[in-house]
Design an enzyme around this catalytic site. Sequence first.
Site, PDB file in Angstrom:
ATOM      1  CB  SER A   1       6.154  -4.462   1.555  1.00 40.71           C
ATOM      2  OG  SER A   1       5.529  -3.229   1.290  1.00 40.71           O
TER       3      SER A   1
ATOM      4  CG  ASP B   1       6.022   4.050  -4.118  1.00 40.32           C
ATOM      5  OD1 ASP B   1       6.372   3.369  -3.123  1.00 40.32           O
ATOM      6  OD2 ASP B   1       6.312   3.742  -5.283  1.00 40.32           O
TER       7      ASP B   1
END
Length: 611
Positions: A347, A384
Amino acid sequence: MGKAHLQKSRLLAPPPKLSVGEPRPAAVAPPQQKMVGQGYRALLLLSLTTLVLLLGLGSRLAYLQLVETSYYQQLADTNRIRLIPRPPERGRILDRQGRLLAGNQLSHSVFIWPLAQSIPEWQVTLPRLSRYLNIPLSEMTQKLEQAGYRSPFPVRIMRNASPAVIIQLEELSQELPGVLVEAETVRYYPNGDLAAHVLGYTGEIPSEMLQANPEANYRLGEIVGLMGSEQRFEPLLRGQWGGQQVEVDAAGEVLRVLGNQPPQAGQTVQLTLDIELQKVAEKALAGRKGAVVAMDPRDGSILAMASYPIFDPNIFSSHISSVQWESLQKREFPFLNRALRAYPPASTFKIITTAAGIESGLFPPTTVLSTAPYIQVAGRQFWDWNRAGFGALNFEQAMAYSSDTFFYQIALGTKAGPIQEWSRRFGLGEPTGLGLTGEAAGLVPDEAWKQKYWGEPWYVGDTVNMSIGQGFMTASPLQMAVVTAAVANGGWRVRPRLSPQEAELEPLPDRRWIGLSPATERILKNGLRGVITYGTGSALKLAPGLPSLAGKSGTAEDPPRDNHTWFVSYAPFEEPEIVVVAFLENSGGGGGSLAGPICQTVLNAYFRLPK
């Protein structure tokens, strides 16, 4: 008729006629004439033999005088003249405050002088020497043969010899002609394994390097940098050789110096590294596989670079033992600088996806997207990380919460092209320019690459995975420090550097503008600050009295092993002067909880250091 008349008649009678074909009787020479002929032939044969011998001796003499003069002169001088090369003292390496990181200390080395013995004599001496020094015979023989048995230069066979070895060789000096013990300096790292991957180590020049650099005038057995800064700054640290030509007596004692050229020491190289911050970074890793990079985002100066497992470079200043080598092999790749190795950035890559989305023009800075537990693409569910989604989010909020489904939608809208373009603008997919060997370029995958190496087309799922730094995308901790610095400094891609003296090696641009718009820059900075104030890094706070920071966590899947964890950060938020990236290999857990505290520790230490 009387007898006299008959004799006279025979004398006066003509010789008898011979019929055709009848052989003529041979003439008989008088005895004196026969002896003269034989003596003449013997004299002629003796003269010819003498002439041949004289010609042979003359030609051999001419060959020795004209062709082999230098060789036999060299042999004659062996008993009285020696050429003693003097290596230069290697330049020191200091940290940014002038503290010693690598220096030299006096030691003794063992040499063999090829000209001192013939080949058969060395074949007797070398096995004895092998037993005394506990060095394989093949190793010494190879060095001697590589130098050549006629070489006038001593060949080093042992560095940093122990006092016991020195005493033994002195006692056997008369039995081992051509075996010398000479004083010389060896590399010394006063801090042991501290910053080993940055400093590197030295050793005898490999044969391939000797052959590949004829213009550098390296000598067999010369000590050179083989890793890290020792290798990077070799042209500055090396210095210039000197030497002495001396006359010796039959016992090898020096009678007088015939000539002297002092060696010229190498330059002192001052690194941008701060030894105290380096200690903190290595301690913060706490024996876990991984890396820490601390860098000044304004000019790329490396303030600390830690990697674990580690090694002690001092072991290479002498003949490394089998026990030492086996001990190193028990660690998992101790010579691998993990700060330069490429891994999925996870990320932390969302910095680039954000820039690509806004700068593409397809997603304005005011974009708000609804997030969900997952999105479905080509029959596959992409979840997610929290398995629930975060509702409606703008770019800053999506960065703070690290919503995967938000960035999936950005990737689906832009396609792969803009993400790949901005990855390269930020410096991914190529070495940073730091100059240390072994640095990975990382990978910015595209359709041509996948077709070449996988034989498959580029799928939409590849674009989705790439948007969150997974799939085929890889980057090193140092590269992610460059990415983070470009946000901190307002859009400049800096070239990491270890010393201001790098300009003497290769003049390269220190930084380049990557083209961020003011709106994109503002969103990136506010998003990274939100990570700390209310997002995935909210547990991180600097000590009271220290400035605020910004950062981004990352957790990269690496099946079937445990995941990697990341955290990138910079401070102060308003006027950044340090970037810190922490990475843990196959640590499990989350980036905010494991890698984040490492960044926090290093930042706290940095702002307490005397400036």
